[in-house]
Design an enzyme around this catalytic site. Structure first.
Site, mmCIF file in Angstrom:
data_model
loop_
_atom_site.group_PDB
_atom_site.id
_atom_site.type_symbol
_atom_site.label_atom_id
_atom_site.label_comp_id
_atom_site.label_asym_id
_atom_site.label_seq_id
_atom_site.Cartn_x
_atom_site.Cartn_y
_atom_site.Cartn_z
ATOM 1 N N HIS A 1 81.404 -34.762 48.028
ATOM 2 C CA HIS A 1 80.940 -34.225 46.755
ATOM 3 C C HIS A 1 81.644 -34.948 45.614
ATOM 4 C CE1 HIS A 1 78.502 -31.185 48.482
ATOM 5 N NE2 HIS A 1 79.494 -30.483 49.014
ATOM 6 N N CYS B 1 77.378 -37.885 44.334
ATOM 7 C CA CYS B 1 76.552 -37.636 43.167
ATOM 8 C C CYS B 1 77.307 -37.971 41.889
ATOM 9 C CB CYS B 1 76.127 -36.170 43.128
ATOM 10 S SG CYS B 1 74.797 -35.785 44.284
#
Length: 800
Positions: free
Chosen positions: A409, A458
């Protein structure tokens, strides 16, 4: 010992089959293996085996086919050790199996094929003869292909062609035993390239040329433009195959030791008079000396305008010759290559991921082929990530190539990217994460030859984090960023019941071995990703670079001055414990082996190699591991690797064992001590009765545990990579929450892409694998041609 080798024979004269068998025995025999042998030799001081030598042998386990025993025996042989000395040492060691390896072989090759150089159209003959205790059979191979009708001791080819050149080898079989001969190189000279010289008759046998070293192919004079390829060729026929050394203006040309001299992108510094020295069988001769002229590509003044001259025209007379269009850089190299790969997937407070494990595993294998010293880690907390990066930074020095890859993440705010540890709270902020630009700033200070940062995460805005960073990177010419996705976009992984790569690494791993500038490699990856229907328009690789030189991951390593202590520690971070055999009072013997799936994931396997005849029941298992490893007893001592979660190594592990997977070795504070229990029952016992024997095992600190990443964040460490006023030393939120609370999203956000709970409920669930003994494929049926538009709906966010 009549059947043994001659005691006076040099240790380095041991044949490869016997040497390999001996090394295998010494490598896998704890207590009576190579380490104890080295200690015995060192005690006598005859052959001067010291601690540095033993350390050198130990580091051989880091190489794919490295053998500490082979290194030790080589050092002993170089210092005068004979087979007799080795026999005496093995007697002192008490290793009868190793002594048996020195017995006279069942099969022995007495005539080896010899390399040869000959002309097209002539006859080739290679010989291989062996003696054995039963009839001997032969089979010749060219590289890996069988030679048709090559089942005789003599390999004969009439009228040989250039395509027949290459490397030949003969496999000799004797009953259940076989040996390979040494390789023989066949160099075929093409007479069409000859410019004078001695040309034997086509039917002449090569043996008749022995003792008459004649040049058959002469080099030709060359006139080239700067930037063209210089090619010179010379050659003689004869056996043994000749050795070549090219000279320019009377001085040897470095590394020009082949029959053909090729210099791509020649400059004017390469012009001069060339000839080649040829040595074969004690004879020496020279080719003709030829002149090589290399003219500049110039700009010619025509009617006041500057125009380039044609490639095949020299600028003569009034043209301007002081402007050179082509310049050739020197060979670039690294003083060392180190890589840190981090894959976070088992998040405590956020959606789970799957692909980072496969991505880190595959990249580790590729980078090690490029001579990188790789440490690969899964599921790190904030403190562990900071300490791992700190250890990585200690290895960076002038000229080093450093590569850091992160999958997990992440987010990006105000131009700064942040990597999210597995213990980050929900919602997380910069104080709980690592700032990429700040780490890169510390990498720059090391004056490394190349800094590569690959981020597979991301880059969406984190609206819960309102802090602003002002990390200013100074201008350098050695930075390459590879973002798996563009700014304010997500990165994806495919939803699959099997283990597959993320989209970025799916294409990256196919390009990393290309001998091209690293930015060219990433450009090609970007093009590959652009053709991928499943993510077209959703994910695109972004490359940022200030690289002004042709730095490539394939550049050679020429070691320079480094911090040897930290370099050795990094190397030991993936050093496995030695396999061992445990003997129990009942007479049973258990083998305990180890494999590394990652630098912080150890796989143990146990196997009963000797079972007492009076025991009807005989079972062995490992137990009582340190509490910090948090090993679930229900996932230990499984009959298949897959049952323990080992999918990537399952095909390479031995069969018919019990397997245990130990994760998070970075949390290990002391030596890894555990128990091996043996449970047995005899016929005289009741059905429910049994006896247990226990042996305690201490394997020290294996793999990454040596680096003590569990310690509190160190002063002046990567903690400084998040320079915000409220940055704590520890995460202020409890780190043992396993629920996945829903995120609060501000208005206007695309919840279908950012909130996984709004999509298919099973998309993050770990699907059970079928119980089988085979390896789970890393890539399933997701080739580019097969993944069409229908797969777009199966995408899940890689790192929301």
């Amino acid at each position: 010992m009549a059947e043994s080798l001659e005691r006076s024979a040099k240790l380095n004269s041991l044949k490869e089959p016997a040497l390999k068998k001996l090394c295998d025995v010494l490598d896998r025999t704890p207590g009576k293996g190579w380490r104890r042998l080295g200690e015995i030799v060192a005690e006598e001081r005859r052959f001067k085996i010291g601690p540095d030598d033993m350390e050198m042998c130990s580091l051989k386990v880091l190489q794919p086919d490295g053998s500490p025993s082979r290194m030790l025996l080589r050092l002993m042989g170089e210092r005068g050790c004979t087979c007799g000395h080795l026999m005496d040492y093995l007697h002192m060691l008490g290793n009868t199996e190793a002594l048996h390896c020195l017995k006279a072989p069942v099969l022995q090759i007495i005539i080896q094929p010899q390399s040869v150089s000959l002309l097209c159209g002539h006859n080739l003959r290679l010989s291989c003869h062996a003696v054995g205790q039963s009839p001997v059979q032969y089979q010749w191979f060219k590289s890996k292909e069988e030679v048709p009708n090559g089942s005789c001791p003599e390999l004969a080819i009439s009228g040989i062609h250039v395509k027949d050149g290459g490397f030949y080898i003969c496999r000799v079989n004797c009953g259940d035993t076989f040996q390979f001969s040494q390789w023989a190189q066949v160099d075929v000279l093409d007479v069409s390239t000859s410019c004078g010289g001695f040309l034997p008759n086509p039917g002449q046998n090569i043996q008749s040329l022995a003792g008459r070293l004649k040049v058959a192919v002469q080099p030709r004079p060359q006139q080239l433009l700067v930037g063209a390829t210089l090619q010179l060729e010379g050659g003689v026929v004869g056996r043994p195959i000749p050795r070549y050394q090219w000279h320019r203006d009377g001085a040897p040309v470095p590394d020009a030791t082949r029959r053909k001299l090729t210099i791509p992108n020649a400059t004017q510094d390469h012009q001069g008079r060339y000839r080649c020295e040829i040595i074969s069988g004690g004879e020496r001769t020279w080719t003709n000396e030829v002149e090589v002229v290399i003219a500049p590509r110039t700009l010619v003044q025509i009617s006041g305008a500057m125009e380039c001259s044609e490639d095949d025209v020299y600028a003569i007379g009034g043209g301007s010759t002081d402007f050179l269009l082509n310049s050739i850089p020197e060979q670039l190299y690294a003083t060392d290559k180190v890589a840190l790969l981090i894959g976070n997937l088992s998040y405590q407070n956020h959606p789970q991921l799957k692909a980072p494990m496969v991505d880190v595993y595959d990249l580790t294998n590729v980078l090690r082929q490029l001579d990188f010293k790789v440490v690969s880690l899964l599921d790190l907390t904030e403190s562990e990530m900071r300490n791992a990066v700190h250890q990585f930074l200690l290895l960076l020095h002038k000229g080093v190539y450093g590569l850091l890859y992160y999958a997990g993440h992440g987010y990006e705010n105000y131009g700064n990217s942040f990597m999210v540890p597995v213990d980050a709270p929900n919602p997380y902020r910069s104080a709980n994460c690592l700032c990429v630009q700040s780490i890169l700033m510390l990498m720059q200070e090391k004056e490394t030859g190349l800094n590569v940062f690959l981020l597979d995460m991301c880059r969406k805005r984190n609206f819960h984090d309102d802090s602003t960073h002002n990390v200013i990177l100074r201008v350098t010419a050695n930075i390459v960023f590879g973002y798996a996705t563009c700014q304010d976009a997500e990165a994806f992984e495919l939803s699959s019941s099997s283990f597959t790569n993320g989209v970025f690494v799916k294409f990256l791993k196919k390009r990393l071995l290309d001998d091209e500038k690293i930015t060219v490699v990433l450009d090609r990856v970007a093009e590959d990703m652009g053709q991928f229907d499943a993510t077209r328009g959703k994910q695109a690789l972004e490359i940022r670079s200030s690289l002004s030189e042709r730095r490539a991951l394939t550049d050679p390593v020429l070691p320079g001055p480094t911090d040897l202590l930290h370099s050795q520690q990094w190397a030991k971070a993936h050093e496995l414990p030695e396999s061992m055999y445990l003997d129990f009072e009942c007479g049973a013997q258990i083998k305990l082996g180890f494999a590394a799936e990652f630098s912080n994931v150890l796989v143990m396997y146990t196997h009963i190699v000797r079972k007492p005849p009076d025991l009807l029941l005989c079972q062995a298992h490992v137990t009582d591991f340190p509490q910090e490893l948090d090993v679930d007893p229900k996932e230990m001592n499984k009959t298949t690797p897959e049952d323990t979660g080992v999918y990537l190594l399952s095909s390479s592990l031995p069969q018919h064992c019990l397997y245990t997977r130990l994760c998070s070795l970075q949390k290990l504070k002391e030596e890894l001590v555990f128990n091996v229990c043996l449970r047995g029952a005899t016929a005289a016992m009741d059905a429910d009765d049994s006896v247990c024997w226990t042996e305690s095992v201490d394997i020290g600190k294996p793999l990454i545990a040596r680096l003590d990443l569990h310690q509190a964040t160190r002063p002046n460490s990567c903690l400084l990579t998040c320079p915000v006023p409220h940055s704590p030393n520890r995460n202020p939120v409890a780190r043992h929450q396993h629920q996945h609370p829903h995120l609060d999203h501000p208005p206007g956000q695309d919840h279908s892409r950012l909130a996984p709970q709004h999509r298919r409920p099973d998309i993050y669930e770990h699907e059970q694998m079928g119980a089988c003994g085979s390896s789970i494929p890393i890539e399933a049926s997701d080739d580019i041609d097969e993944l069409q538009t229908a797969f777009i709906n199966s995408l899940q966010l890689r790192h929301p």
